[in-house]
Design a protein around this motif. Structure first.
Motif: not given
Length: 367
Positions: A272-280
């Motif tokens: 979840t955290v890795a996906g959020a970083i990519a989206v940001l």
């Protein structure tokens, strides 16, 4: 002679019978509440003591847990070298050097391919932040002054919570010491791990040896399956999300894929955290459309991984409910930070497998 001399006399009032009569005279809800309260106090005190010990020994415990994880990961390499008649010490050394070579090689490759993108990314981030600011003020009932006030409060909070240089140096020294200790332990476990285990088994006799041997094999199989399965699933996630970022022309696609790979070792939270970083990063660099496409790609890859790959790769070796995983990861993070989040789930999985094996072995014994 008094004929009543040998007859036991009743206890004097107010002595031994007093407290017993007083306890028996209490209503049963009061007695139950007192008993459970005393048990709760004992349990809380024991948990508090274990927590203090775990905090004091957190660097050692994390280093040992990480070493066991890497040992299970490198065990197939060691067995392959031993089948080629390589001496135990040399086989263990080659396995450790292989691990270090992979880590250093991947780090150097990522740095060489992405170092030139950091300057361009800072400009894109400034432009992306301006576009995000315009989007927020035009779409939400928020004025520029309110947004500036919130941003200033966040900056003040971050500056106020900046780490102490002395504490940072101490943490860096603890991390370096844990890494060095982990490498030394990794070499010795690869070289002499099986002989150490056989030495432990030879000190036991009877049914204890059988149940210990069976529980040890079950725990080691679980740890090996978890380590190899997690690495495979994390690599597939990183490749899938990395390809999506490359196709969408998101900057720093390779470092983001590497973050996704590392996040795969922390179930649920890491992905979840890795996906959020990519989206940001996609939002700041290329705008809302690319960010939405990146979010769709991340969700698609994680759904394929969770519903197809994980049951296929992990099979039934690691059986932990998602709620248990969340609690375990949170507890590991509170005790030992990021390192605790990485090692908490394999510790819980191995512990559960060992306890389950012992319970089934005891249930199979005759009465």
């Amino acid at each position: 002679m008094d004929e009543d001399a040998g007859t036991p006399q009743p206890a004097a009032p107010g002595r031994a019978a007093g407290p017993r009569q007083a306890w028996a005279g209490l209503p049963w809800p009061v007695r139950t509440a007192v008993t459970w309260g005393a048990c709760l106090v004992v349990v809380v005190a024991a948990l508090w003591l274990l927590g203090k010990i775990a905090v004091l020994l957190a660097p050692l415990a994390v280093a040992l847990a990480g070493t066991l994880f890497l040992t299970a990961l490198l065990d197939p390499v060691l067995l392959r070298l031993r089948r080629l008649r390589v001496p135990p010490a040399l086989a263990a050394l080659l396995s450790v050097l292989l691990l270090l070579g992979v880590l250093v090689g991947v780090g150097a490759l990522v740095w060489n391919l992405t170092a030139s993108q950091f300057g361009e990314l800072s400009q894109q981030l400034d432009q992306g932040l301006e576009r995000s600011r315009d989007f927020v003020t035009s779409s939400l009932p928020v004025t520029d002054e309110q947004l500036d006030r919130q941003i200033e409060q966040i900056r003040n909070g971050l500056s106020g919570s900046a780490p102490d240089p002395v504490a940072g140096a101490r943490t860096a020294a603890e991390v370096a010491g844990s890494l060095l200790l982990g490498l030394v332990l990794l070499f010795f476990l690869l070289k002499d791990g099986r002989s150490m285990w056989h030495w432990v088994l030879r000190r036991m006799t009877g049914p204890r040896r059988d149940v210990t041997a069976e529980a040890g094999r079950a725990g080691w199989r679980t740890l090996g399956a978890y380590s190899r399965g997690t690495m495979i699933i994390a690599a597939i996630d990183a490749i899938g999300i990395g390809l999506a970022l490359v196709l969408l022309r998101v900057p720093l696609a390779l470092p983001l894929a590497l973050i996704t790979f590392l996040g795969g070792f922390v179930p649920i939270i890491g992905a979840t955290v890795a996906g959020a970083i990519a989206v940001l990063v996609a939002l700041a660099a290329n705008g809302p459309t690319t960010a939405l496409l990146t979010l769709a790609a991340v969700i698609a890859v994680q759904q394929i991984e969770g519903n197809l790959l994980e049951p296929l790769v992990m099979k039934r070796q690691v059986q932990l409910h998602p709620a248990v995983i969340l609690v375990v990861v949170t507890a590991g993070t509170l005790v030992a930070g990021i390192a605790g989040a990485f090692v908490s789930v394999p510790i819980a999985a191995v512990t559960w497998r060992v306890l389950d094996t012992v319970q089934r072995h005891r249930a199979a014994l005759p009465d």
